[in-house]
Scaffold this motif. Structure first.
Motif, PDB file in Angstrom:
ATOM      1  N   GLU A  84       0.137  -0.957   0.002  1.00  0.00           N
ATOM      2  CA  GLU A  84       0.089  -0.461  -0.121  1.00  0.00           C
ATOM      3  C   GLU A  84       0.715   1.078   0.116  1.00  0.00           C
ATOM      4  O   GLU A  84       0.253   1.879  -0.298  1.00  0.00           O
ATOM      5  N   SER A  85       2.227   1.269   0.111  1.00  0.00           N
ATOM      6  CA  SER A  85       3.093   2.363   0.281  1.00  0.00           C
ATOM      7  C   SER A  85       2.364   2.844  -1.249  1.00  0.00           C
ATOM      8  O   SER A  85       3.392   4.241  -1.630  1.00  0.00           O
ATOM      9  N   GLU A  86       2.482   2.152  -2.639  1.00  0.00           N
ATOM     10  CA  GLU A  86       2.772   2.316  -3.649  1.00  0.00           C
ATOM     11  C   GLU A  86       0.946   2.960  -4.071  1.00  0.00           C
ATOM     12  O   GLU A  86       0.525   3.657  -5.416  1.00  0.00           O
ATOM     13  N   LEU A  87       0.295   2.636  -3.214  1.00  0.00           N
ATOM     14  CA  LEU A  87      -0.939   4.236  -3.638  1.00  0.00           C
ATOM     15  C   LEU A  87      -0.561   5.221  -4.207  1.00  0.00           C
ATOM     16  O   LEU A  87      -0.190   6.119  -3.325  1.00  0.00           O
ATOM     17  N   THR A  88      -1.809   5.684  -4.122  1.00  0.00           N
ATOM     18  CA  THR A  88      -1.923   6.868  -4.491  1.00  0.00           C
ATOM     19  C   THR A  88      -2.422   8.021  -3.645  1.00  0.00           C
ATOM     20  O   THR A  88      -3.096   7.310  -2.788  1.00  0.00           O
ATOM     21  N   ASP A  89      -2.680   8.891  -3.133  1.00  0.00           N
ATOM     22  CA  ASP A  89      -2.996   9.745  -1.672  1.00  0.00           C
ATOM     23  C   ASP A  89      -4.995   9.452  -1.827  1.00  0.00           C
ATOM     24  O   ASP A  89      -5.514   9.383  -1.184  1.00  0.00           O
ATOM     25  N   GLU A  90      -5.440   9.679  -4.122  1.00  0.00           N
ATOM     26  CA  GLU A  90      -6.745   9.461  -3.953  1.00  0.00           C
ATOM     27  C   GLU A  90      -7.137   7.849  -2.958  1.00  0.00           C
ATOM     28  O   GLU A  90      -8.029   7.406  -2.136  1.00  0.00           O
ATOM     29  N   GLU A  91      -6.490   6.884  -3.513  1.00  0.00           N
ATOM     30  CA  GLU A  91      -6.669   5.827  -3.374  1.00  0.00           C
ATOM     31  C   GLU A  91      -6.569   5.638  -1.953  1.00  0.00           C
ATOM     32  O   GLU A  91      -7.497   4.802  -0.848  1.00  0.00           O
ATOM     33  N   ARG A  92      -5.635   6.146  -0.909  1.00  0.00           N
ATOM     34  CA  ARG A  92      -5.221   6.096   0.084  1.00  0.00           C
ATOM     35  C   ARG A  92      -6.715   6.676   0.973  1.00  0.00           C
ATOM     36  O   ARG A  92      -7.029   5.960   2.065  1.00  0.00           O
ATOM     37  N   LEU A  93      -7.648   7.630   0.610  1.00  0.00           N
ATOM     38  CA  LEU A  93      -8.604   8.388   1.186  1.00  0.00           C
ATOM     39  C   LEU A  93      -9.354   7.526   0.856  1.00  0.00           C
ATOM     40  O   LEU A  93     -10.426   7.410   1.888  1.00  0.00           O
ATOM     41  N   ILE A  94      -9.446   7.266   0.135  1.00  0.00           N
ATOM     42  CA  ILE A  94     -10.841   5.442   0.114  1.00  0.00           C
ATOM     43  C   ILE A  94     -10.818   5.032   0.439  1.00  0.00           C
ATOM     44  O   ILE A  94     -12.082   4.553   1.370  1.00  0.00           O
ATOM     45  N   ARG A  95      -9.991   4.522   0.901  1.00  0.00           N
ATOM     46  CA  ARG A  95      -9.338   2.847   1.228  1.00  0.00           C
ATOM     47  C   ARG A  95      -9.802   3.398   2.802  1.00  0.00           C
ATOM     48  O   ARG A  95     -10.354   2.878   3.736  1.00  0.00           O
ATOM     49  N   ASP A  96      -9.009   4.566   3.724  1.00  0.00           N
ATOM     50  CA  ASP A  96      -9.708   5.150   4.547  1.00  0.00           C
ATOM     51  C   ASP A  96     -10.857   5.527   5.187  1.00  0.00           C
ATOM     52  O   ASP A  96     -11.869   5.197   6.239  1.00  0.00           O
ATOM     53  N   THR A  97     -11.407   5.997   3.962  1.00  0.00           N
ATOM     54  CA  THR A  97     -12.763   6.597   4.555  1.00  0.00           C
ATOM     55  C   THR A  97     -13.551   5.297   4.314  1.00  0.00           C
ATOM     56  O   THR A  97     -14.922   5.861   5.314  1.00  0.00           O
ATOM     57  N   ALA A  98     -13.555   4.790   3.542  1.00  0.00           N
ATOM     58  CA  ALA A  98     -14.550   3.667   3.506  1.00  0.00           C
ATOM     59  C   ALA A  98     -14.195   2.540   4.294  1.00  0.00           C
ATOM     60  O   ALA A  98     -15.010   2.235   5.716  1.00  0.00           O
ATOM     61  N   ARG A  99     -12.953   2.600   4.904  1.00  0.00           N
ATOM     62  CA  ARG A  99     -12.836   1.683   6.687  1.00  0.00           C
ATOM     63  C   ARG A  99     -12.910   2.647   8.192  1.00  0.00           C
ATOM     64  O   ARG A  99     -13.768   1.732   8.707  1.00  0.00           O
ATOM     65  N   GLU A 100     -13.233   3.980   7.953  1.00  0.00           N
ATOM     66  CA  GLU A 100     -13.376   5.008   8.913  1.00  0.00           C
ATOM     67  C   GLU A 100     -14.822   4.549   9.036  1.00  0.00           C
ATOM     68  O   GLU A 100     -16.033   4.575   9.874  1.00  0.00           O
TER      69      GLU A 100
END
Ligand code: FAD
Length: 387
Positions: A8-24
């Motif tokens: 996941e270090s290779e994720l873009t900022d947008e991908e990281r945001l989507i992952r974290d938003t869904a997780r939260e």
């Protein structure tokens, strides 16, 4: 969260945001009550519009209000939803990959404008009617018929095991068009308030309990000609939708397995027996070592699958391999996690047994494990073993 190879270090900022938003979102809004939903056989329907606002339904499509995120972002979203419950991911998969995708890909401009924005924001709910009581693994033998009638069609038949049908506003019904040569399979948009439509709920499920499943009865249901999906004819229509949904399932299974792993790992540290944590025993460590390895391999498989999808090189057979492998992996590992939790593991206070029960459905729907085995068998030998 478990990411052993630091993928996941290779994720873009947008991908990281989507992952974290869904997780939260799932941790705050759904996880606290998911055990109760599972026990009661309910889905948090009041959250459907909110999930739409969060972009959970087909965010990888372009236009009509969809944000057109990357396939990786879409996969991460499916993974985080299924880390909570396969029923939650199923709701979003059906709405996005099985209802919005066919309208987006094969629909008329009028159909797209009428349905995509409101399905995308959760104002409307859709379902996908392919399976019939007598035809599951072999949907091409379907009996549902559409007969030409003036400017439209009259539909007759029945579908079963349809996710969301009792709460759906619209069903994509796949039926044989008897007015054309060789009765090709066509897709019909059927509003569920039309005369002759029934959508009875299927109760008594022991799996995917936090998902609403039902039938679709079609008793001489008239639909106008403009309700036919104009862009596709033949089994390619439903099968291409299933390829989209199975891509999400292959990602989702990693989420369910990861959640089981995290629960088991924590439990192994917290639970004392014989004067110390059970995680100090080699037998328990072996289980975690195997679980962590299998989850990492499954994640690698979907990461590669996603690269192929982004490049337009993904084939249904690739998706069959990933769906088959990852769901089997999650099904097996959820059982190991359950075992590590001892007696507590059989309750809804912990997630592994709920995931384990859910994964029986995931193993069976969208092409059973056996059917994907045959798809790969044909791919590797050139000889189909279906007949
Ligand atoms: P069958 O096809 O009768 O299979 C029974 C067994 O025989 C299986 O083990 C199968 O692997 C095996 N088998 C069949 N053919 C072969 C063969 N040629 N060689 C070897 N073994 C074989 N469908 C929809 O259309 N829309 C939905 O939204 C939807 N949601 C679902 C939700 C849930 C909770 C469930 C349980 C199912 C859902 N389904 C849905 C239906 C699902 O896709 C079917 O259950 C699935 O395709 C299997 O069909 P079947 O149950 O009729 O089993």
């Amino acid at each position: 969260m478990f990411d052993f190879l630091d993928l996941e270090s290779e994720l873009t900022d947008e991908e990281r945001l989507i992952r974290d938003t869904a997780r939260e979102f799932v941790d705050d809004r759904i996880r606290p009550d998911i055990g109760d939903h599972f026990e009661n056989g309910t889905f948090p329907t009041e959250l459907i519009p909110e999930m739409g606002e969060m972009g959970f339904y087909a965010p990888n499509l372009e236009g009509y209000g969809s944000p057109n995120v990357s396939e990786t972002a879409y996969g991460l979203l499916m993974r985080e939803l299924e880390a909570c419950d396969s029923g939650l991911r199923s709701m979003a998969s059906v709405q996005g990959a099985l209802v919005m995708y066919p309208i987006h890909t094969y629909g008329s401009e009028t159909q797209k404008e009428a349905w995509l924005p409101k399905l995308g924001n959760g104002e409307a709910v859709g379902c996908f009617g392919l399976t019939e009581p007598e035809h599951g693994s072999n949907p091409s033998a379907m009996e549902t018929r559409a007969e030409a009638d003036g400017d439209g069609y009259v539909l007759h038949g029945s579908k079963t095991w349809i996710t969301n049908s009792p709460i759906a506003d619209v069903a994509i019904v796949w039926a044989r068009d008897t007015s054309a040569e060789d009765d090709p399979v066509r897709g019909f948009l059927v509003e569920t308030d039309r005369d002759g439509v029934t959508t009875n709920k299927i109760n008594d499920k022991l799996s995917l309990r936090a998902s609403i499943t039902g039938e679709i009865g079609l008793n001489d249901v008239y639909v106008p000609g403009e309700n036919v999906l104009p862009g596709v004819s033949g089994m390619k229509g439903p099968l291409s939708c299933l390829t989209q949904a199975r891509f999400g399932i292959a990602w989702g299974a990693v989420g369910a397995a990861r959640d089981c792993f995290e629960e088991a790992r924590q439990y192994a540290k917290d639970r004392d027996q014989f004067g110390g944590p059970i995680g100090r025993f080699q037998l328990q460590q072996r289980k975690l070592a195997e679980m962590g390895t299998q989850i990492t391999l499954a994640q690698l498989l979907v990461s590669r699958l996603t690269e192929l999808k982004e490049r337009g090189e993904l084939r249904p057979q690739h998706v069959s391999m990933a769906k088959r492998n990852n769901v089997r992996m999650a099904r097996n590992q959820s059982r190991v996690a359950r075992e590590m939790l001892g007696g507590n593991g059989i309750t809804t206070d912990y997630s592994p047994m709920r995931h384990m029960a859910n994964l029986e459905t995931v193993y069976t729907y969208e092409g059973t494990h056996d059917i994907h085995t045959l798809v790969l068998g044909e791919e590797f030998t050139g000889i189909p073993a279906y007949e």
